[in-house]
Design a protein around this motif. Structure first.
Motif, PDB file in Angstrom:
ATOM      1  N   GLN A 109       0.760  -1.108   0.008  1.00 54.79           N
ATOM      2  CA  GLN A 109       0.117   0.063  -0.116  1.00 54.79           C
ATOM      3  C   GLN A 109       0.838   1.194   0.039  1.00 54.79           C
ATOM      4  OE1 GLN A 109      -3.436  -0.271   2.905  1.00 54.79           O
ATOM      5  NE2 GLN A 109      -2.734  -2.387   3.102  1.00 54.79           N
ATOM      6  N   ILE A 110       1.922   1.299   0.712  1.00 56.86           N
ATOM      7  CA  ILE A 110       2.853   2.424   0.712  1.00 56.86           C
ATOM      8  C   ILE A 110       3.494   2.565  -0.646  1.00 56.86           C
ATOM      9  CG2 ILE A 110       5.065   2.990   1.673  1.00 56.86           C
ATOM     10  CD1 ILE A 110       4.363   1.586   4.215  1.00 56.86           C
ATOM     11  N   LEU A 111       3.977   1.489  -1.317  1.00 56.60           N
ATOM     12  CA  LEU A 111       4.487   1.668  -2.899  1.00 56.60           C
ATOM     13  C   LEU A 111       3.389   2.098  -3.847  1.00 56.60           C
ATOM     14  CD1 LEU A 111       6.426  -1.734  -3.237  1.00 56.60           C
ATOM     15  CD2 LEU A 111       7.407   0.647  -3.157  1.00 56.60           C
ATOM     16  N   GLU A 112       2.053   1.708  -3.473  1.00 54.67           N
ATOM     17  CA  GLU A 112       0.867   2.148  -4.303  1.00 54.67           C
ATOM     18  C   GLU A 112       0.815   3.623  -4.541  1.00 54.67           C
ATOM     19  OE1 GLU A 112      -2.601   0.141  -3.263  1.00 54.67           O
ATOM     20  OE2 GLU A 112      -1.973  -1.849  -4.171  1.00 54.67           O
ATOM     21  N   ARG A 150      10.667  -1.955  -1.082  1.00 56.22           N
ATOM     22  CA  ARG A 150      10.599  -2.721  -2.295  1.00 56.22           C
ATOM     23  C   ARG A 150       9.310  -3.517  -2.407  1.00 56.22           C
ATOM     24  NH1 ARG A 150      15.604  -2.440  -4.482  1.00 56.22           N
ATOM     25  NH2 ARG A 150      17.256  -1.810  -3.201  1.00 56.22           N
ATOM     26  N   SER A 151       9.269  -4.004  -3.546  1.00 61.05           N
ATOM     27  CA  SER A 151       7.984  -4.901  -3.878  1.00 61.05           C
ATOM     28  C   SER A 151       8.227  -6.438  -3.230  1.00 61.05           C
ATOM     29  CB  SER A 151       7.716  -5.203  -5.357  1.00 61.05           C
ATOM     30  OG  SER A 151       8.987  -5.730  -5.935  1.00 61.05           O
ATOM     31  N   GLU A 152       7.046  -6.803  -3.085  1.00 63.05           N
ATOM     32  CA  GLU A 152       7.062  -8.196  -2.472  1.00 63.05           C
ATOM     33  C   GLU A 152       8.141  -9.154  -3.011  1.00 63.05           C
ATOM     34  OE1 GLU A 152       3.422  -9.539  -1.596  1.00 63.05           O
ATOM     35  OE2 GLU A 152       2.850  -7.867  -0.134  1.00 63.05           O
ATOM     36  N   GLU A 153       8.298  -9.011  -4.321  1.00 67.39           N
ATOM     37  CA  GLU A 153       8.941 -10.000  -4.850  1.00 67.39           C
ATOM     38  C   GLU A 153      10.459 -10.056  -4.641  1.00 67.39           C
ATOM     39  OE1 GLU A 153       6.860  -7.749  -6.302  1.00 67.39           O
ATOM     40  OE2 GLU A 153       5.365  -9.294  -7.167  1.00 67.39           O
ATOM     41  N   VAL A 154      11.067  -8.732  -4.015  1.00 72.01           N
ATOM     42  CA  VAL A 154      12.389  -8.766  -3.799  1.00 72.01           C
ATOM     43  C   VAL A 154      12.826  -8.465  -2.395  1.00 72.01           C
ATOM     44  CG1 VAL A 154      13.126  -8.101  -6.209  1.00 72.01           C
ATOM     45  CG2 VAL A 154      12.456  -6.239  -4.454  1.00 72.01           C
ATOM     46  N   GLY A 155      11.798  -8.700  -1.588  1.00 67.93           N
ATOM     47  CA  GLY A 155      11.855  -8.467  -0.019  1.00 67.93           C
ATOM     48  C   GLY A 155      11.087  -7.028   0.246  1.00 67.93           C
ATOM     49  N   ASN A 156      10.658  -6.764   1.514  1.00 69.56           N
ATOM     50  CA  ASN A 156       9.927  -5.635   1.748  1.00 69.56           C
ATOM     51  C   ASN A 156      10.872  -4.363   1.993  1.00 69.56           C
ATOM     52  OD1 ASN A 156       7.758  -7.244   1.506  1.00 69.56           O
ATOM     53  ND2 ASN A 156       7.114  -6.994   3.819  1.00 69.56           N
ATOM     54  N   ILE A 157      11.814  -4.559   2.706  1.00 68.32           N
ATOM     55  CA  ILE A 157      12.835  -3.317   3.087  1.00 68.32           C
ATOM     56  C   ILE A 157      14.153  -3.685   2.943  1.00 68.32           C
ATOM     57  CG2 ILE A 157      13.271  -1.882   4.941  1.00 68.32           C
ATOM     58  CD1 ILE A 157      10.404  -2.520   6.243  1.00 68.32           C
TER      59      ILE A 157
END
Length: 329
Positions: free
Chosen positions: A85-88, A114-121
């Motif tokens: 949601q933060i990325l959106e 980061r997107s969930e595909e590459v890790g959140n933070i």
């Protein structure tokens, strides 16, 4: 965002994870993967310069006994489910502030969302700043005297750090002298004839090693400009207190919140301080009992629930961010 202005139709060439070129018509390498983003809007990632994101609600409400050397990275939620949601909303980089309400609240950090595909933070910079609150409150109220008392308390801590540094400097000199005298004594013993008794050379007393204090070590790093200092201030007197501390102890000063900064432009310009301010926040409205949020503006930071409201939530609306978002839609 640059010289060309807004491109109604454009192309972006990305190589090795970085933007290489932007323009209306770019020569695309034959090996490139092409993504059709027709009808989409692309903007640079937004930087949230002050936040309490990725800190769980219970930690924000019940801050512990944090000290100067408390690192916020040790307490954040690295797998926060709200990352998407933060990325959106376009936020890709976040400064996370310490949650402590103490005068010197610890070390903040900058992270990449980061997107969930590459890790959140992922961590961009640890020990990004030392947070200091110059807005002292008592029963959610403040005054010139309270703020002046806070200034002197913090100044005393820096003075103690200076004494601590001097103590270690003196110890290093005494230890060096002690080691040199012992070395000469050993050399004299070897040079003396075996039949003659060795001359007694008085040696210095071995110096006592000072005790390490991590809190003072952090303040020394701030005085050496290795760590910038974020001063949480609102009113003109607190802004001047921060500037004075910066000048006296050689700090890299960042003024945060700072609603009254227009009154002190000349002083801030001479001191070459940095400014981080919210232009739409009137702290006085937050100091009224029963006002929105229910606590003073000195404690306000961007939190997870604040990001999802496109306009003020009506009284009685659910405070759950997801349900509120649906209600507003």
């Amino acid at each position: 965002m640059g010289t060309p202005g807004i491109l109604t139709e454009g192309m972006i060439l990305i190589k090795d994870g970085k933007i290489e070129k932007i323009g209306p018509d770019i020569s695309v390498p034959s090996s490139a993967k092409v993504l059709d983003l027709s009808g989409k809007t692309i903007i640079p990632g937004l930087v949230c310069a002050s936040s309490a994101l990725f800190i769980q609600k219970i930690d924000r409400q019940h801050a512990g006994e944090e000290t100067h050397d408390t690192d916020i990275l040790e307490g954040i939620h690295y797998f926060d489910p709200q990352v998407s949601q933060i990325l959106e909303q376009g936020i890709t980089t976040v400064y996370i502030s310490p949650v402590s309400f103490r005068s010197v609240g610890g070390l903040g950090a900058v992270v990449k969302v980061r997107s969930e595909e590459v890790g959140n933070i992922s961590i961009l910079k640890d020990k990004a700043a030392l947070n200091i609150r110059l807005e002292r409150l008592q029963d959610k109220k403040t005054s010139n005297v309270l703020r002046l008392t806070q200034y002197h308390r913090i100044r005393d801590q820096f003075k103690q750090a200076e004494e601590y540094r001097k103590e270690w400097t003196d110890y290093s000199k005494k230890r060096e002298k002690f080691e040199e005298e012992n070395k000469k004594l050993e050399e004299n013993k070897k040079e003396e004839p075996k039949k003659k008794p060795a001359k007694k050379v008085p040696a210095s007393k071995k110096p006592v090693k000072p005790k390490r204090d991590e809190s003072k070590e952090i303040l020394i790093q701030a005085m050496d400009k290795k760590i910038p200092v974020r001063f949480i201030v609102h009113r003109p007197d607190s802004i001047l207190h921060a500037i004075r501390l910066g000048e006296e102890f050689g700090l890299r000063v960042i003024l945060e919140k700072t609603e009254d900064w227009p009154q002190l432009l000349d002083e801030m310009d001479k001191a070459s301080v940095s400014l981080l301010s919210n232009p739409v926040l009137d702290y006085r409205s937050f100091l009224i009992p029963g006002g929105e949020k229910g606590y003073a503006a000195g404690f306000l930071q961007v939190q997870d629930g604040d990001l999802y409201y496109p306009y003020r939530v009506k009284a009685g609306a659910s405070q759950d961010s997801r349900s509120t978002w649906k209600e507003l839609e």
